[in-house]
Structures are given as structure tokens and as C-alpha cells.
Design an enzyme around this catalytic site. Structure first.
Site, PDB file in Angstrom:
ATOM      1  N   ASP A  92      70.909 -63.593  37.891  1.00 20.77           N
ATOM      2  CA  ASP A  92      72.060 -62.909  38.488  1.00 20.77           C
ATOM      3  C   ASP A  92      71.548 -61.677  39.221  1.00 20.77           C
ATOM      4  OD1 ASP A  92      71.609 -61.040  36.569  1.00 20.77           O
ATOM      5  OD2 ASP A  92      73.369 -61.511  35.383  1.00 20.77           O
ATOM      6  N   GLN A 190      84.873 -62.821  45.003  1.00 21.57           N
ATOM      7  CA  GLN A 190      85.566 -61.820  44.189  1.00 21.57           C
ATOM      8  C   GLN A 190      87.033 -61.750  44.635  1.00 21.57           C
ATOM      9  OE1 GLN A 190      84.520 -60.441  41.520  1.00 21.57           O
ATOM     10  NE2 GLN A 190      82.276 -60.542  41.565  1.00 21.57           N
ATOM     11  N   GLY A 217      83.993 -62.216  38.634  1.00 24.75           N
ATOM     12  CA  GLY A 217      85.103 -61.369  38.229  1.00 24.75           C
ATOM     13  C   GLY A 217      86.104 -62.043  37.308  1.00 24.75           C
ATOM     14  N   ASP A 267      77.587 -70.278  32.535  1.00 22.13           N
ATOM     15  CA  ASP A 267      76.614 -69.576  31.706  1.00 22.13           C
ATOM     16  C   ASP A 267      77.384 -68.680  30.760  1.00 22.13           C
ATOM     17  OD1 ASP A 267      77.151 -67.436  33.949  1.00 22.13           O
ATOM     18  OD2 ASP A 267      76.222 -66.373  32.287  1.00 22.13           O
ATOM     19  N   CYS A 306      75.958 -83.159  14.808  1.00 23.66           N
ATOM     20  CA  CYS A 306      74.980 -82.496  15.675  1.00 23.66           C
ATOM     21  C   CYS A 306      73.563 -82.972  15.382  1.00 23.66           C
ATOM     22  CB  CYS A 306      75.078 -80.982  15.483  1.00 23.66           C
ATOM     23  SG  CYS A 306      73.955 -80.049  16.539  1.00 23.66           S
ATOM     24  N   CYS A 308      70.784 -81.177  16.304  1.00 23.39           N
ATOM     25  CA  CYS A 308      69.847 -80.062  16.542  1.00 23.39           C
ATOM     26  C   CYS A 308      68.890 -79.883  15.368  1.00 23.39           C
ATOM     27  CB  CYS A 308      70.612 -78.762  16.823  1.00 23.39           C
ATOM     28  SG  CYS A 308      71.136 -77.872  15.348  1.00 23.39           S
ATOM     29  N   CYS A 311      70.640 -78.572  12.195  1.00 23.05           N
ATOM     30  CA  CYS A 311      71.483 -79.548  11.504  1.00 23.05           C
ATOM     31  C   CYS A 311      70.672 -80.687  10.913  1.00 23.05           C
ATOM     32  CB  CYS A 311      72.544 -80.094  12.463  1.00 23.05           C
ATOM     33  SG  CYS A 311      73.787 -78.852  12.872  1.00 23.05           S
ATOM     34  N   HIS A 337      71.617 -74.107  17.050  1.00 18.32           N
ATOM     35  CA  HIS A 337      72.760 -75.004  16.878  1.00 18.32           C
ATOM     36  C   HIS A 337      73.833 -74.751  17.943  1.00 18.32           C
ATOM     37  CE1 HIS A 337      76.130 -77.187  15.305  1.00 18.32           C
ATOM     38  NE2 HIS A 337      76.831 -76.074  15.367  1.00 18.32           N
TER      39      HIS A 337
HETATM   40 ZN   LIG Z   1      73.358 -78.378  15.097  1.00 17.55          ZN
END
Ligand SMILES: [Zn+2]
Length: 358
Positions: A92, A190, A217, A267, A306, A308, A311, A337
Site C-alpha cells: 500500500d 475515494q 475509504g 486484505d 480445517c 491447517c 487443526c 488457523h
Molecule cells: Zn485450522
């Protein structure tokens, strides 16, 4: 330029899937981009960010220009080499941080002068210098210097910020055209909550054919209904053949809404910020706090659906123990996670768009 291609359009909503080409590889959209403000996603190794499906990271020009500085980052291989991240990076402009963190701001037609929040040192950002910084980082997607109008704002304030933003963006795009080597520069629309300002800003910026368009914005303190109204109003003003990005949006229900309007990129710092407070996503995107007593002896993973690292290897009871004992591994696991949850959430929607069910 054909750096962005729309692949599938939903017949049920304005959602679409596409591919965005960058210097460091292709990005399948819609996409959620984890945030690594200080050239690190807080508490998560780059290899884990990558293995959990992040296609692109976001980093921050304001923070990196102040510390460690663009010269060091350029010397050490740009942001990719410096932080050991191989995939695309969006930076950014730093405008948002100048207006939220820095002291003694002075805005002129040329740019903004400010004092660092770290040590009070004086700095100048111009539309051109912000492009040069991001070229030094070798960002794949760059954002122009803008003024993010706060909430609430008067129409006069919103209009004056928007007009200055447009003139800065025109300076930025001209500078970018003369210097860029395949890096994209996105425009930022904007205009706060004022529809006619959004209309004007979007129309003006399109004259310059930016490689992508962001809605700025939003998510600056206004109620969710207001955010949704701005997104629903602004997306149709943007060109069909360019990626659309809503800055700073990261709750599952907000992503679902925006994707249905035709937004491609998001994001948010939320997955790691929530994690540091013990919060995690589960199920359809509900947020829970691992420190709750109910998880004391819970042998199940954070979210049974999940895949990940947290998990697949650890129980809620263990991660709760880590958080209660203030062990840093707790927030690290929750961060992994939460990032994976949002990436998977958007991946699922992308499949649904392709299958005709979204
Ligand atoms: Zn997870």
C-alpha cells in the site's frame, strides 16, 4: 495489456473468477491477501503462509520506508529477497498510516510532510516518491498516495480529499508509466459515503486506464450497512476488465457480500490480530475465544473442517493452555488457523462461482 482475465461470471450474482498476472506469478481471484505490515505476517513463517495457500501478501510502504528503509531492502533483493517470500507482493502507499499514525502532517498539492511516529524525524511523501519506494521494494502491485477520508466526514472534506487524491494519482500514474517494469499500479477510488463523489472519482480515474481499481475509504469506522452500500454503489462504476480490490475488509460475511458484488481482492490484518486476542474462526465464520472455560478439556481441533497445521496437530485444550499461559506458540497457531480459514473460505466461494452455485 491483458494481465487480468475474467474466467467465469456467476449467473446468480455479480461474482466472477479470474487470473491476475504479476512479475512473481499468477493470482487466482477472488483472493484474500494476508497482511505482513513489517515484512512479516505476525507470528507466521513465510513457508507456512505459502503452504497454507496464500497467493499474495500485502506489506506497507510507510512502515518499511521508516524502518529499515528502502535502500537496505533494495540491497537485499527487494522485499521478496529480504523476507524470503517468493510469491507476489502488494504494497500500500502508506497514505493511510501517514494520516492515522504520523504526527504533524502538512498536506500540499505536492504531497505530504510528516513526522515519524517512531522517532519524530521529518519525511516527505510525494506521488512520485511513493512509486519510487515501491519500485525499490520491487512490489508486484503498487498503490498510489491517497487521502483516506475518515468517518464521519463532511461532504466538503470528502470532496477536497477526493480531488487531491485524483491529482496525486494522475502524477503517480505518469511517473509509473515512465519507470515500471511489469509492476502494476492500482487506482484508489475515494469519496467517503457520498455517491456523487464516488461517481466522479471512478470516472476520472478510468481515463488513465490503471491496471486495477481499489475502493478505498471503507472499513474506517462506519457501520457495516454503510460499507456495503458504498461497495454496492462503487463496483459497477469500475471497468469490467480490471481487477477490483476493497481495502481493509476481512470478516467472512463481508467478503461474501463483496464477492457477490464483483470484488476480486481483499486484505485485512484481522486473522492475526484476532489470533493475538485468542479469537478464532470456525464453522461458517463464527468467531470464538479459545480462552473460554468451555475449551479447557476440549480434545477436538479449532475447526473440525480445517486442514491447517494447528487443526491437524493440536487440540483446542492445548492451544487454550498456551494462550492462558501467555506462550507465544498459542497466537502463532491461532494466526495460522485464521489465515487458512479465510483463504479456504474464499477458495470455496471461487469453486462455487465456477460451479454455478454462488
Ligand atoms: Zn485450522
Amino acid at each position: 495489456m491483458t494481465h487480468f482475465k475474467v474466467n467465469t461470471r456467476s449467473t446468480r450474482s455479480n461474482a466472477r473468477t479470474g487470473v491476475l498476472q504479476t512479475n512473481h506469478g499468477d493470482i487466482q481471484t477472488p483472493v484474500f491477501m494476508p497482511v505482513g505490515t513489517q515484512a512479516t505476517v505476525k507470528g507466521v513463517l513465510p513457508m507456512h503462509v505459502e503452504s497454507h495457500g496464500a497467493q499474495i501478501l500485502l506489506s506497507n510502504t510507510y512502515h518499511l520506508m521508516l524502518r529499515p528503509g528502502v535502500d537496505l531492502i533494495r540491497q537485499l533483493g527487494g522485499l521478496h529477497g529480504f523476507m524470503n517470500w517468493r510469491r507476489p507482493i502488494l504494497t500500500d502507499s502508506g497514505g493511510f498510516q501517514v494520516f492515522s499514525l504520523a504526527a504533524m502532517r502538512k498536506i500540499s498539492d505536492q504531497g505530504v510532510t510528516f513526522s515519524s511516529h517512531l522517532d519524530g524525524s521529518r519525511h516527505v511523501m510525494t506521488p512520485e516518491s511513493v512509486i519510487d519506494l515501491q519500485l525499490g521494494f520491487n512490489s508486484d502491485i503498487m498503490m498510489p498516495l491517497d487521502i483516506c477520508t475518515g468517518y464521519p466526514s463532511s461532504r466538503d472534506q470528502a470532496e477536497s480529499d477526493m480531488l487531491k487524491t485524483i491529482s496525486w494519482e494522475i502524477q503517480a500514474v505518469e511517473h509509473w508509466r515512465s519507470k515500471a517494469r511489469g509492476q502494476h499500479l492500482f487506482a484508489i477510488v475515494q469519496g467517503a459515503g457520498y455517491r456523487e463523489l464516488r461517481d466522479y472519482c471512478a470516472a476520472e480515474l478510468q481515463k488513465y486506464d490503471f491496471p486495477g481499481y481499489a475502493i478505498g475509504g471503507v472499513s474506517v469506522g462506519e457501520p457495516i450497512e454503510e460499507i456495503e452500500a458504498i461497495i454496492a454503489h462503487t463496483v459497477p462504476l469500475l471497468p469490467e476488465h480490471r481487477p477490483r480490490y476493497v481495502m481493509g475488509l476481512g470478516l467472512p460475511e463481508n467478503l461474501r457480500f463483496a464477492i457477490a458484488q464483483g470484488v476480486d481482492m481483499f486484505d485485512c490484518v484481522l486473522p492475526t490480530r484476532l489470533a493475538r486476542h485468542g479469537q478464532f474462526f470456525a464453522g461458517n465464520g463464527d468467531r470464538r475465544n479459545i480462552k473460554n472455560r468451555q475449551f479447557f478439556d476440549d480434545s477436538t481441533p479449532l475447526d473440525p473442517g480445517c486442514d491447517c497445521l494447528a487443526c491437524s496437530q493440536f487440540s483446542r485444550a492445548y492451544i487454550r493452555h498456551l494462550m492462558v499461559a501467555k506462550e507465544m506458540l498459542g497466537a502463532m497457531l491461532l494466526s495460522i488457523h485464521n489465515i487458512r480459514f479465510l483463504i479456504r473460505f474464499v477458495d470455496t466461494i471461487r469453486s462455487e462461482i465456477e460451479n454455478g452455485t454462488f
